[in-house]
Scaffold this active site. Structure first.
Site, mmCIF file in Angstrom:
data_model
loop_
_atom_site.group_PDB
_atom_site.id
_atom_site.type_symbol
_atom_site.label_atom_id
_atom_site.label_comp_id
_atom_site.label_asym_id
_atom_site.label_seq_id
_atom_site.Cartn_x
_atom_site.Cartn_y
_atom_site.Cartn_z
ATOM 1 N N LYS A 10 53.275 2.190 -19.952
ATOM 2 C CA LYS A 10 53.682 1.951 -21.262
ATOM 3 C C LYS A 10 55.387 1.691 -21.489
ATOM 4 C CE LYS A 10 55.929 5.676 -22.640
ATOM 5 N NZ LYS A 10 57.389 5.891 -23.003
ATOM 6 N N VAL A 106 57.767 6.445 -10.722
ATOM 7 C CA VAL A 106 57.907 8.019 -11.347
ATOM 8 C C VAL A 106 58.966 8.424 -12.115
ATOM 9 C CG1 VAL A 106 57.637 10.041 -10.102
ATOM 10 C CG2 VAL A 106 56.487 8.223 -9.438
ATOM 11 N N ALA A 107 58.683 9.363 -13.041
ATOM 12 C CA ALA A 107 59.747 9.937 -13.918
ATOM 13 C C ALA A 107 60.707 8.745 -14.456
ATOM 14 C CB ALA A 107 60.537 10.661 -13.039
ATOM 15 N N GLY A 109 60.058 7.069 -17.619
ATOM 16 C CA GLY A 109 59.951 6.707 -18.866
ATOM 17 C C GLY A 109 58.880 5.736 -19.443
ATOM 18 N N MET A 110 58.087 5.651 -18.167
ATOM 19 C CA MET A 110 56.647 4.767 -18.850
ATOM 20 C C MET A 110 55.442 5.243 -18.621
ATOM 21 S SD MET A 110 58.149 1.320 -16.751
ATOM 22 C CE MET A 110 57.331 0.301 -17.967
ATOM 23 N N ALA A 115 49.486 8.393 -17.811
ATOM 24 C CA ALA A 115 48.516 7.326 -17.386
ATOM 25 C C ALA A 115 47.397 7.962 -16.427
ATOM 26 C CB ALA A 115 49.254 6.175 -16.752
ATOM 27 N N ASP A 146 51.997 11.422 -24.592
ATOM 28 C CA ASP A 146 51.743 10.006 -24.248
ATOM 29 C C ASP A 146 50.219 9.933 -23.954
ATOM 30 O OD1 ASP A 146 54.520 9.400 -24.922
ATOM 31 O OD2 ASP A 146 55.134 9.540 -23.005
#
Length: 312
Positions: A10, A106-107, A109-110, A115, A146
């Site tokens: 995301k 990784v790490a 902000g997505m 997920a 999230d």
């Protein structure tokens, strides 16, 4: 039994951060969108081993990224345990192994960890469910802010701590460049720095909502915003030059994705996105860069975390 599920990355087209609440979380006004970078989670039952109490997860492995925990602290492991506890029947279950194949930074902000949790919830639901969408969303919200969005996907407005979701209408596809850094940022550290800096909150998404309805990429780019940008730049000053390079290379806009340090750039076309990606790589300022489109899926059943394969 072997079940493989998939979940998208995301990004946040808007992230407005209000004051901290009594529970320690911040009130958010965010617009999430899935983009077509993804992780897969494979759940395999170990039928020769039955578990009567404690976690059914006996092994977790990760490929495609370093530094992802392979123990009970992993959100995917916790997702299995959380959903197993919701079973009406308390008969022994087969032990399971989990394998995560990472394609999301990784790490960064997505929502890579979120997920994975969402994909795992779908896999467990296919294994011992169905639990129903309401239960899955309730467990998702318990796991992380999230995770509910990663479960549902698409383009959605998130309020509360991001778990209260409403679909948003959009037109067309958006073309993105995702620029990943070699080292991640801790989300709690970014929020702590944000509280220290105390920038103005931006909780109005009406202009962005209108732009998304037009399908005009430049107009959407005009209204991209992230209240955590100043905090992320304070902790990682080199991100400023990455953002500048992306704009100089032809992107309509660039923002820090979520809590960073990944940055995303909105481009007019797939061709322009490829140009911006190559420019960022040539500048030597990023660890890796990818092109992506959002929202990620073209069919309703694949817009969020979903099952890929089930085999006996």
């Amino acid at each position: 039994m072997k079940i493989t599920a998939k979940a998208w990355a995301k990004t946040n087209l808007h992230l407005g951060v209000g004051p901290a609440r009594d529970d320690g979380f911040h009130e958010l006004m965010t617009v999430f969108q899935t983009i077509d970078l993804f992780d897969t989670v494979t759940l395999t039952t170990l039928d020769e081993e039955l578990v009567e109490e404690g976690s059914v997860v006996k092994q977790l492995s990760v490929t495609g990224a370093r530094g992802v925990p392979e123990d009970a602290s992993n959100l995917a492991w916790r997702a299995v345990d959380a959903l197993v506890k919701r079973r009406a029947e308390k008969t022994p279950l087969s032990a399971v192994s989990l394998h995560i194949s990472k394609g999301i930074p990784v790490a960064g902000g997505m929502a890579g960890g979120s997920a994975d949790a969402a994909a795992t919830l779908r896999a467990v639901d296919a294994w011992i469910g169905p639990f129903g969408e309401d239960t899955l969303l309730e467990v998702a919200a318990e796991l992380g802010s999230d995770v509910p969005f990663c479960l549902l996907g698409g383009t959605m407005r998130g309020t509360g701590r991001g778990e209260q979701l409403v679909d948003m209408l959009t037109r067309g596809k958006l073309h993105w460049v995702v620029a990943a850094m070699a080292h991640g940022l801790s989300t709690p550290e970014v929020f702590k720095k944000h509280d220290e800096l105390n920038p103005e909150s931006h909780m109005d998404i009406s202009d962005l909502s209108a732009a998304l309805l037009t399908g005009n990429t430049a107009e959407v780019g005009r209204w991209l915003h992230n209240d955590l940008t100043s905090a992320a730049l304070s902790l990682r000053p080199e991100l400023r030059s990455v953002l500048q390079e992306g704009i100089r290379s032809g992107a309509h806009a660039g923002i820090v994705s979520g809590s960073g340090p990944t940055t995303v750039f909105l481009c007019e076309s797939e061709h322009k996105a490829q140009d911006v990606k190559e420019a960022l790589i040539d500048a030597g300022q990023v660890y890796a860069a990818y092109t992506a489109t959002g929202p990620a899926a073209s069919t309703a059943d694949q817009r969020g975390a979903h099952i890929l394969t089930v085999s006996q």
